[in-house]
Design a protein around this motif. Sequence first.
Motif, PDB file in Angstrom:
ATOM      1  N   GLY A  56      -0.668   0.998  -6.414  1.00  0.00           N
ATOM      2  CA  GLY A  56       0.137   1.920  -7.052  1.00  0.00           C
ATOM      3  C   GLY A  56       1.071   1.151  -8.144  1.00  0.00           C
ATOM      4  N   ALA A  57       1.776   2.086  -8.874  1.00  0.00           N
ATOM      5  CA  ALA A  57       2.738   1.472 -10.131  1.00  0.00           C
ATOM      6  C   ALA A  57       4.179   0.902  -9.447  1.00  0.00           C
ATOM      7  N   ALA A  58       4.699   0.125 -10.205  1.00  0.00           N
ATOM      8  CA  ALA A  58       5.761  -0.670  -9.607  1.00  0.00           C
ATOM      9  C   ALA A  58       7.008   0.734  -9.714  1.00  0.00           C
ATOM     10  N   ALA A  59       7.894   0.602  -8.703  1.00  0.00           N
ATOM     11  CA  ALA A  59       8.995   1.576  -8.826  1.00  0.00           C
ATOM     12  C   ALA A  59       9.699   1.348 -10.017  1.00  0.00           C
ATOM     13  N   GLY A  60       9.642   2.755 -10.715  1.00  0.00           N
ATOM     14  CA  GLY A  60      10.607   2.842 -12.031  1.00  0.00           C
ATOM     15  C   GLY A  60       9.621   2.705 -13.253  1.00  0.00           C
ATOM     16  N   ALA A  61       8.492   2.543 -12.838  1.00  0.00           N
ATOM     17  CA  ALA A  61       7.445   2.225 -14.379  1.00  0.00           C
ATOM     18  C   ALA A  61       7.040   3.392 -14.726  1.00  0.00           C
ATOM     19  N   ALA A  62       6.966   3.428 -16.093  1.00  0.00           N
ATOM     20  CA  ALA A  62       6.592   4.922 -16.992  1.00  0.00           C
ATOM     21  C   ALA A  62       5.091   4.784 -16.402  1.00  0.00           C
ATOM     22  N   THR A  63       4.371   5.838 -15.789  1.00  0.00           N
ATOM     23  CA  THR A  63       3.196   6.013 -15.531  1.00  0.00           C
ATOM     24  C   THR A  63       2.529   7.223 -15.993  1.00  0.00           C
ATOM     25  N   VAL A  64       1.392   7.326 -16.102  1.00  0.00           N
ATOM     26  CA  VAL A  64       0.659   8.630 -16.526  1.00  0.00           C
ATOM     27  C   VAL A  64      -0.273   8.785 -15.427  1.00  0.00           C
ATOM     28  N   GLY A  65      -0.215  10.064 -14.369  1.00  0.00           N
ATOM     29  CA  GLY A  65      -1.270  10.228 -13.551  1.00  0.00           C
ATOM     30  C   GLY A  65      -2.188  11.007 -14.153  1.00  0.00           C
TER      31      GLY A  65
ATOM     32  N   GLY B 123      -5.450  12.475 -12.346  1.00  0.00           N
ATOM     33  CA  GLY B 123      -6.434  12.931 -11.318  1.00  0.00           C
ATOM     34  C   GLY B 123      -5.786  12.287  -9.778  1.00  0.00           C
ATOM     35  N   ALA B 124      -6.590  12.494  -9.054  1.00  0.00           N
ATOM     36  CA  ALA B 124      -6.250  11.992  -7.760  1.00  0.00           C
ATOM     37  C   ALA B 124      -6.174  10.418  -7.632  1.00  0.00           C
ATOM     38  N   GLY B 125      -5.097   9.747  -7.479  1.00  0.00           N
ATOM     39  CA  GLY B 125      -4.865   8.342  -7.095  1.00  0.00           C
ATOM     40  C   GLY B 125      -5.091   7.649  -8.337  1.00  0.00           C
ATOM     41  N   LYS B 126      -5.248   8.053  -9.690  1.00  0.00           N
ATOM     42  CA  LYS B 126      -5.426   7.459 -10.840  1.00  0.00           C
ATOM     43  C   LYS B 126      -4.008   7.439 -11.613  1.00  0.00           C
ATOM     44  N   VAL B 127      -3.399   5.966 -11.642  1.00  0.00           N
ATOM     45  CA  VAL B 127      -2.185   5.869 -12.292  1.00  0.00           C
ATOM     46  C   VAL B 127      -2.191   4.556 -13.218  1.00  0.00           C
ATOM     47  N   VAL B 128      -1.762   4.901 -14.326  1.00  0.00           N
ATOM     48  CA  VAL B 128      -1.627   3.566 -15.436  1.00  0.00           C
ATOM     49  C   VAL B 128      -0.326   3.375 -15.577  1.00  0.00           C
ATOM     50  N   ASP B 129       0.038   2.003 -15.220  1.00  0.00           N
ATOM     51  CA  ASP B 129       1.409   1.356 -15.580  1.00  0.00           C
ATOM     52  C   ASP B 129       1.471   1.153 -17.114  1.00  0.00           C
TER      53      ASP B 129
END
Length: 110
Positions: free
Chosen positions: A1-10, A12-18
């Motif tokens: 997962g992405a670090a807490a507080g990081a701007a992410t874009v989700g 689909g299921a389980g796909k997160v980009v920091d």
Amino acid sequence: GAAAGAATVGRGAGKVVDMDTPLSVIVFGATGDLAKKKLFPALYQLMFGCPDAPLLPQTTRVIGYGRSAHERQAFLDKQCVNVVGEKKDVFLKQCFYFQGSYIEEDFARL
């Protein structure tokens, strides 16, 4: 997962980009046919073009590494000819070229 507080874009299921952590991708053999036909277009798609984009941060720096000497613009004109999309100009501004041989001293300069 992405670090807490990081701007992410989700996407689909389980796909997160920091989107906050800087990322550089080095393409070795960047003056070759594989890079021209497949690697540079694929990196563009992962950043901007595919339906689930971005799968890489859109601020990713792409560094081409090769043995032959090339000016940056000439390199981009030749090797990114197969990159197609509305954000091609944004992508190209994030692409660079580094000339060096495949020895430790040149890798250290990279």
